[in-house]
Design an enzyme around this catalytic site. Structure first.
Site, PDB file in Angstrom:
ATOM      1  N   ASN A   9       0.887  -1.173   0.000  1.00 32.08           N
ATOM      2  CA  ASN A   9       0.000   0.000   0.000  1.00 32.08           C
ATOM      3  C   ASN A   9       0.921   1.217   0.000  1.00 32.08           C
ATOM      4  OD1 ASN A   9      -1.761   2.078   0.557  1.00 32.08           O
ATOM      5  ND2 ASN A   9      -2.199   1.434   2.660  1.00 32.08           N
ATOM      6  N   LYS A  11       0.235   4.298  -0.347  1.00 31.81           N
ATOM      7  CA  LYS A  11      -0.352   5.520   0.236  1.00 31.81           C
ATOM      8  C   LYS A  11      -0.058   6.726  -0.666  1.00 31.81           C
ATOM      9  CE  LYS A  11      -0.077   3.342   4.714  1.00 31.81           C
ATOM     10  NZ  LYS A  11      -0.063   3.497   6.155  1.00 31.81           N
ATOM     11  N   HIS A  96      -9.539   1.617   4.554  1.00 26.74           N
ATOM     12  CA  HIS A  96      -8.282   1.795   5.288  1.00 26.74           C
ATOM     13  C   HIS A  96      -8.516   2.761   6.450  1.00 26.74           C
ATOM     14  CE1 HIS A  96      -4.201   2.892   6.300  1.00 26.74           C
ATOM     15  NE2 HIS A  96      -3.835   1.755   5.730  1.00 26.74           N
ATOM     16  N   GLU A  98      -6.865   5.124   7.565  1.00 27.99           N
ATOM     17  CA  GLU A  98      -6.598   6.539   7.247  1.00 27.99           C
ATOM     18  C   GLU A  98      -7.779   7.154   6.511  1.00 27.99           C
ATOM     19  OE1 GLU A  98      -2.832   5.768   5.382  1.00 27.99           O
ATOM     20  OE2 GLU A  98      -2.016   5.203   7.345  1.00 27.99           O
ATOM     21  N   GLU A 168      -5.691  -4.459  10.493  1.00 31.38           N
ATOM     22  CA  GLU A 168      -4.632  -3.476  10.716  1.00 31.38           C
ATOM     23  C   GLU A 168      -4.904  -2.710  12.007  1.00 31.38           C
ATOM     24  OE1 GLU A 168      -2.545  -2.381   6.828  1.00 31.38           O
ATOM     25  OE2 GLU A 168      -4.329  -1.144   6.918  1.00 31.38           O
ATOM     26  N   GLY A 174       2.413   2.478  10.743  1.00 36.08           N
ATOM     27  CA  GLY A 174       3.406   3.531  10.571  1.00 36.08           C
ATOM     28  C   GLY A 174       4.069   3.965  11.866  1.00 36.08           C
ATOM     29  N   SER A 214       3.232  -1.894  10.427  1.00 35.51           N
ATOM     30  CA  SER A 214       4.678  -2.008  10.679  1.00 35.51           C
ATOM     31  C   SER A 214       5.215  -3.412  10.421  1.00 35.51           C
ATOM     32  CB  SER A 214       5.017  -1.531  12.092  1.00 35.51           C
ATOM     33  OG  SER A 214       4.634  -0.179  12.249  1.00 35.51           O
TER      34      SER A 214
HETATM   35  P1  PGA Z   1       2.700   0.397   7.623  1.00 28.06           P
HETATM   36  O1  PGA Z   1       1.256   0.624   6.961  1.00 28.06           O
HETATM   37  O2  PGA Z   1       3.229  -0.894   7.087  1.00 28.06           O
HETATM   38  O3  PGA Z   1       3.524   1.589   7.155  1.00 28.06           O
HETATM   39  O4  PGA Z   1       2.524   0.378   9.101  1.00 28.06           O
HETATM   40  C1  PGA Z   1       0.375  -0.437   6.757  1.00 28.06           C
HETATM   41  C2  PGA Z   1      -0.914   0.079   6.176  1.00 28.06           C
HETATM   42  O5  PGA Z   1      -1.389   1.140   6.602  1.00 28.06           O
HETATM   43  O6  PGA Z   1      -1.495  -0.552   5.263  1.00 28.06           O
END
Ligand code: PGA
Length: 251
Positions: A9, A11, A96, A98, A168, A174, A214
């Site tokens: 992903n 982003k 997601h 976000e 998630e 992140g 992460s």
């Molecule tokens: P990350 O993000 O691996 O940077 O923690 C995962 C995601 O939001 O899909």
């Protein structure tokens, strides 16, 4: 049986030129490799058609990171599921955290998005997960169950069977703070039980449930070794071909 999947992903990262270069790097890294999982990259809308032109669809799947909750019309700035599909993309990340957190996505809008994804032949990678407060106050199972029920349990068993789920935990996205492999397994097994109660064991056993938050080359193998963890949705570590491949080859 369910598939193992590693999906990137990206982003809101990379310019078009950087994104095409990264996609080419991932595609090249997959040459001559037989990964024990399907590999997908989900990229910004602006990159989809160009990335589709430089990857081998037999080795590397392509997806968007979102789509609109309307089919077409006067929705300035939105990108429909049909537009996504017309680029050659086959997947779309929906729900997601976000998008839920910063753009107010709710189960109601997500229902529309899931329906439009299906109408246009896209496979949703549907995200669920609790925030830190819910992890700490012990409501995380209820929260995740409600997210699944309210956005997906109106689907027929056949349609539900076309969904890829991604658990998630928001506190792990992140932040460098990964859920432990036992925490991931506990939640994935719970989710599979929720699906089994609604659709039966066969549908539950066939649903791929990815872990996200992460996930890195250093922790992927332990996470993927858990019986109910069927792969990962990878943010930061998907932005370099070598770290992404380190996760792909962790199976
Ligand atoms: P990350 O993000 O691996 O940077 O923690 C995962 C995601 O939001 O899909």
């Amino acid at each position: 049986m369910r598939k193992n999947i590693v999906a990137g992903n990206w982003k809101m990262n990379t310019t078009l030129q950087e994104g095409v270069a990264l996609a080419k790097d991932v595609n090249a890294a997959l040459e001559g490799v037989q990964p024990k999982c399907d590999v997908i990259i989900c990229v910004p809308f602006t990159h989809l058609a160009s990335v589709n032109a430089v990857i081998d669809a037999n080795k590397l799947g392509l997806g968007a990171e979102n789509c609109a909750d309307h089919a077409s019309g006067a929705y300035t700035g939105e990108i429909s599921a049909a537009m996504v599909a017309s680029t050659g993309a086959k997947y779309v990340i929906l729900g997601h955290s976000e998008r839920r957190q910063y753009y107010g996505e709710t189960s109601e809008t997500l229902k529309e998005k899931v329906a439009l994804a299906f109408e246009n032949g896209l496979t949703p990678i549907f995200c669920i997960g609790e925030v830190l407060e819910e992890r700490e106050n012990g409501t995380f199972f209820d929260v995740v169950k409600e997210q699944i029920e309210s956005a997906l349990f109106h689907l027929s068993a056949e349609d539900f069977g076309r969904i890829i789920l991604a658990y998630e935990p928001v506190w792990a996205i992140g932040t460098g703070k990964t859920a432990t492999d036992d925490q991931a397994q506990e939640m994935h097994a719970f989710i599979r039980g929720v699906i089994a109660d609604k659709y039966g064991k066969e549908v539950a056993d066939n649903t791929s449930i990815l872990y996200g938050g992460s996930c890195k080359p250093t922790n992927a193998a332990a996470l993927f070794a858990k019986p109910d963890v069927d792969g990962g949705l990878i943010g930061g570590a998907a932005l370099k071909a070598d770290s992404f491949m380190g996760i792909v080859t962790a199976f």
